[in-house]
Write a protein that holds these residues in place. Sequence first.
Motif, PDB file in Angstrom:
ATOM      1  N   GLU A  38       0.839  -1.201   0.000  1.00 44.88           N
ATOM      2  CA  GLU A  38       0.000   0.000   0.000  1.00 44.88           C
ATOM      3  C   GLU A  38       0.870   1.246   0.000  1.00 44.88           C
ATOM      4  N   TYR A  39       0.288   2.326  -0.503  1.00 43.84           N
ATOM      5  CA  TYR A  39       0.926   3.638  -0.387  1.00 43.84           C
ATOM      6  C   TYR A  39      -0.176   4.674  -0.291  1.00 43.84           C
ATOM      7  N   ASP A  67      -4.608  10.332  -1.578  1.00 47.02           N
ATOM      8  CA  ASP A  67      -4.571   9.383  -2.684  1.00 47.02           C
ATOM      9  C   ASP A  67      -3.920   8.079  -2.245  1.00 47.02           C
ATOM     10  N   ASP A  68      -4.493   6.977  -2.722  1.00 44.44           N
ATOM     11  CA  ASP A  68      -3.930   5.635  -2.501  1.00 44.44           C
ATOM     12  C   ASP A  68      -3.648   5.035  -3.876  1.00 44.44           C
ATOM     13  N   PRO A  69      -2.489   5.319  -4.444  1.00 40.33           N
ATOM     14  CA  PRO A  69      -2.206   4.802  -5.784  1.00 40.33           C
ATOM     15  C   PRO A  69      -1.675   3.370  -5.729  1.00 40.33           C
ATOM     16  N   SER A  87      -5.373  -8.343  -6.943  1.00 40.07           N
ATOM     17  CA  SER A  87      -6.160  -7.142  -7.236  1.00 40.07           C
ATOM     18  C   SER A  87      -5.323  -5.887  -7.042  1.00 40.07           C
ATOM     19  N   ARG A  88      -5.778  -4.804  -7.666  1.00 45.14           N
ATOM     20  CA  ARG A  88      -5.131  -3.497  -7.541  1.00 45.14           C
ATOM     21  C   ARG A  88      -6.229  -2.441  -7.438  1.00 45.14           C
ATOM     22  N   ILE A  89      -5.989  -1.459  -6.565  1.00 44.56           N
ATOM     23  CA  ILE A  89      -6.974  -0.412  -6.323  1.00 44.56           C
ATOM     24  C   ILE A  89      -6.280   0.945  -6.390  1.00 44.56           C
ATOM     25  N   TRP A  90      -6.938   1.880  -7.052  1.00 44.26           N
ATOM     26  CA  TRP A  90      -6.526   3.293  -7.021  1.00 44.26           C
ATOM     27  C   TRP A  90      -7.649   4.093  -6.377  1.00 44.26           C
ATOM     28  N   ARG A  91      -7.313   4.849  -5.336  1.00 44.52           N
ATOM     29  CA  ARG A  91      -8.297   5.715  -4.676  1.00 44.52           C
ATOM     30  C   ARG A  91      -7.784   7.147  -4.698  1.00 44.52           C
ATOM     31  N   SER A  92      -8.665   8.077  -4.981  1.00 41.87           N
ATOM     32  CA  SER A  92      -8.253   9.494  -4.993  1.00 41.87           C
ATOM     33  C   SER A  92      -9.345  10.353  -4.375  1.00 41.87           C
ATOM     34  N   LEU A  93      -8.897  11.316  -3.579  1.00 44.20           N
ATOM     35  CA  LEU A  93      -9.814  12.238  -2.916  1.00 44.20           C
ATOM     36  C   LEU A  93      -9.214  13.634  -2.967  1.00 44.20           C
ATOM     37  N   SER A  94     -10.026  14.597  -3.314  1.00 44.96           N
ATOM     38  CA  SER A  94      -9.609  16.007  -3.248  1.00 44.96           C
ATOM     39  C   SER A  94     -10.731  16.799  -2.591  1.00 44.96           C
ATOM     40  N   GLU A  95     -10.337  17.766  -1.779  1.00 41.53           N
ATOM     41  CA  GLU A  95     -11.341  18.524  -1.034  1.00 41.53           C
ATOM     42  C   GLU A  95     -10.919  19.977  -0.917  1.00 41.53           C
ATOM     43  N   VAL A  96     -11.902  20.846  -1.038  1.00 43.92           N
ATOM     44  CA  VAL A  96     -11.724  22.284  -0.826  1.00 43.92           C
ATOM     45  C   VAL A  96     -12.568  22.674   0.380  1.00 43.92           C
ATOM     46  N   ILE A 118     -12.870   5.540  -6.634  1.00 41.21           N
ATOM     47  CA  ILE A 118     -12.154   4.286  -6.460  1.00 41.21           C
ATOM     48  C   ILE A 118     -12.192   3.539  -7.788  1.00 41.21           C
ATOM     49  N   LEU A 119     -11.028   3.073  -8.243  1.00 39.59           N
ATOM     50  CA  LEU A 119     -10.927   2.241  -9.437  1.00 39.59           C
ATOM     51  C   LEU A 119     -10.324   0.903  -9.042  1.00 39.59           C
ATOM     52  N   PHE A 120     -10.909  -0.179  -9.551  1.00 43.48           N
ATOM     53  CA  PHE A 120     -10.524  -1.524  -9.137  1.00 43.48           C
ATOM     54  C   PHE A 120     -10.197  -2.370 -10.366  1.00 43.48           C
TER      55      PHE A 120
END
Length: 960
Positions: A447-448, A483-485, A510-519, A555-557
């Motif tokens: 994980e990262y 982000d969890d790339p 499996s591989r997952i990409w998660r991204s979050l941005s907030e203002v 989230i992309l899986f």
Amino acid sequence: MRLFLLAVLALFCTTVFAQTGTIRGTVIEDESGFTVIGANILIKDTSKGTVTDLDGAFSLEVAPGTYTLNISYIGFQDMAIEEVVVTAGEVTLLNELRLVEAGLELEQVVVTAKAIRTTEAALMTIKKKAPAMLDGISSARMQLTGDATAVEAAKRVTGVSIEGGKYIYVRGLGDRYSKTTLNNVDIPGLDPDRNTLQMDIFPTNLIDNIVVSKNFTADMPADFTGGLLNVETKAFPDEKIFNLSVSTSFNPDMHFNDDYLGYEGGNTDFLGYDDGTRALPQGARAENIPTPISGASQQEVTDFIQEFNPTLGAQRQSSLLDFSAGLSLGNQVSVGQSDNKLGYIFSLSYKTDYKYYDEVTYGEFQRFSDPDRTDLRYATIQEGQMGERNFLVGALGGLAYKTQYSKFRLTAMRLQNGESRAAQFRIDNDGEAVGQSGYIAESDNLEYNERSLTNFLLNGTHVLGASGWEIDWRLSPTFSTSDDPDIRKTAFTQTAVDTSFIAGAGGNPSRIWRSLSEVNAVAKFDITKKYKFKGEDAKLKFGASHTYKQRDYEILFFDIQFFGGQDWPNPTPSEVLTEGNIFPNGNRIYYQSGNNTPNPNAYESNVNNTAVYVSNEFDPLPNLKAIIGVRAENYVQRHTGRDQRFASGDILEGNNLDNEKVLDALDFFPSANFIYSLSEQQNLRAAYSRTIARPSFKELSFAQIIDPITNRIFNGSLFEYAGSWDGNLSETRINNLDLRWELFMEGGQLFSVSAFYKQFDNPIELVRIPEQQTSTEFQPRNVGDGQLYGVELEFRKSMNFVSEALSDFGLSGNVTFVESRIDMTATEFNARKNFERTGETVENTRQMAGQAPYVVNAGLTYTNRDKGWDAGLFYNVKGETLQIVGVGLYSDIYYEPFHALNFSLNKKIGKNQNTSIDFKVSNILNDRVESFYQSFEATPEIFNSINPGRSFGLGLSHRF
């Protein structure tokens, strides 16, 4: 450009006045703790003088020598400060000078400059006179105790407990009911799903004070219940700051360990962000990615697979020591020939640490259907090792410009955090348990996570002469990402025949990409009018604010598929993506997208919260102060997202929201605070207020977020479950009653006793979803009305009452006891009755989730300022706390008390004690961090268990 020119001018002024010295101080009213604006400061036998500004501060440039200062202000006794020694190029700091109200006969108060060290006493005065029930710690005490970061200092505040070494909870209530602000402005932390900010990021030498408000007044945001913690950073350093610090720590279980688990990352991991090594492959967002069954050519399929990083296995490495370093500088200078001042302050910090957990356990347990069986049986047990490496880079900078009646401030903060994690687990799934298939698997997890936060504050404060009017305005935008790339999980399932990948068991890689941005943008103003009521000082305060938040989440899986059978003569993760196994060779591996269009695990949400308030502080009777106010907040939250059914094409039965309101409420929050002065040093306080706790963005969504290590899944509350949850999550509204008796004594000693009561309407708690039996899934739900009763005791006492020889020793402690109760919904009560054990009587009440039954903080300290010694032994524990509500087949999960015993030793050396050496020992008792399933007459079974080990720290800092 204007600030740049002022900075250049300030540098010129610094050079001009290099042959002079500076006298600085702050004048406050001894009775109220308020600063005095316009007090006259005059150097005896000269015409040299000045007046205090809107902060009660003054600064005088004079030739080197020894002086006497005369301070005067109408209605107060004159004060003479003797033996003020001024050295060329240095600042003589007098700190707070306390003026006493004049009696019938005016007399001069004479003190010596070296005797004035009353910053902590000033905080005690503020605490005594504050409208709300306050607890806190001053910058002077932080310096005395040698606390390096805000989280270390906050541990000393009454009722405060620390979670995960970073987050602050008040009165044992969890994150939902605690709130952190920076300079009185909302700020999200590096974890956008928490109310509380990571407090280990702030060096204490940049902090003026940390104050915790235990009850609500109308000028505060209404979304807290346990406590509101505010960190006030320095705007105008009282003296020149140029500090360097380095520190390291050693944990025998974690450092210089050749079994440490890691994996090869990117070249910029040490700066807290990924350099693209973990980037999503091109074309991965396409509705149809290249696969053997999509019509893509063989070369297109092969090329696409090879765009994925081939590393799937954790590697044994050697771990190094933890390390941190910091640089801080700041000063204030006079601008031109006027008394206007320019202040600046900057800080850089860097921190990296290694963690290695050799005995990590995650468990999933169930009850038996037989009511005579009180023991729990396992569904899944994961046991293994995990390595984590964390990097934190922080930068903070600020400029402030001040005239006698106005102050402008601009600060900017940037935090960058990266954490890589590698783990190996053995997974044992019991096929006899309900909903389980039964298998053994060996799993590698990589994980990262990278997080960033950028915050700006533009603040202006204006005092309109002697009219009694004061205006304060603030603008503060914050931009955060998380982000969890490329989260990778590779679990080989072991069968009696072979070892391979089985979708219904350990699962395919499996591989997952998660991204979050907030203002998060805040604008607010406060207006104060001082006036007289029945001849006594009174204060009318009113204001408004608007907060806008917007979050984008996705989230992309992707998982590995096989175009035919599998054959693994050497079943290790490092062999999976070798050229001999990817399509069209060997096991003919290809990647399949698990993402529908539109994506059910993507959402956009926004909030608009507009607030207005009015508050009046006055004395209706002698010795009685009343603070009466009301706040109104119009809160609107909108959501764009959809569930899996709609994303799969079922537009009739599926759910889809397009910027639709999921919360829309206008609430009024009244507050009444009364302070009766029993004597000069004693107060009796009583307060009533109404506050609120609102769902987070992810709680009000259709998102399903999986923890790839534990396979536990968080479900947004918008999912409906027939018979147990209707998908409508509402806010929690709380009524609060508080009482406190407080006694203030000399030297910052105090004793206080508090009692409080809180009534919760529709509290939100995390519940195990009973319908999901093949997977472990949780959901936030309203669980029924709740209430709690609590008492709180605090003392801080010098041990000179035993013997004068022990006057350098001090005892401090605070204890909070709480009895909480939830009146269950009929759904929860019936589900518990259905699994009632023989001999058990299920009641319709239970403990609140997240509420500790007790919090204990205790400390034994030794302080000898003249010799530069400071030492302390500190103990902290929080009682057994309900973590997750179990229903039916699943029992409740409780946090086990963690007994934290820590020792710190600080020695200041050098002629002026400018160099400091710190030694610390953490977790002396070597306790574990654990939580357990608990059921009637059953042996507690592990939910989570890790051992943080015992660590030894050494630090060195120097003030130039």
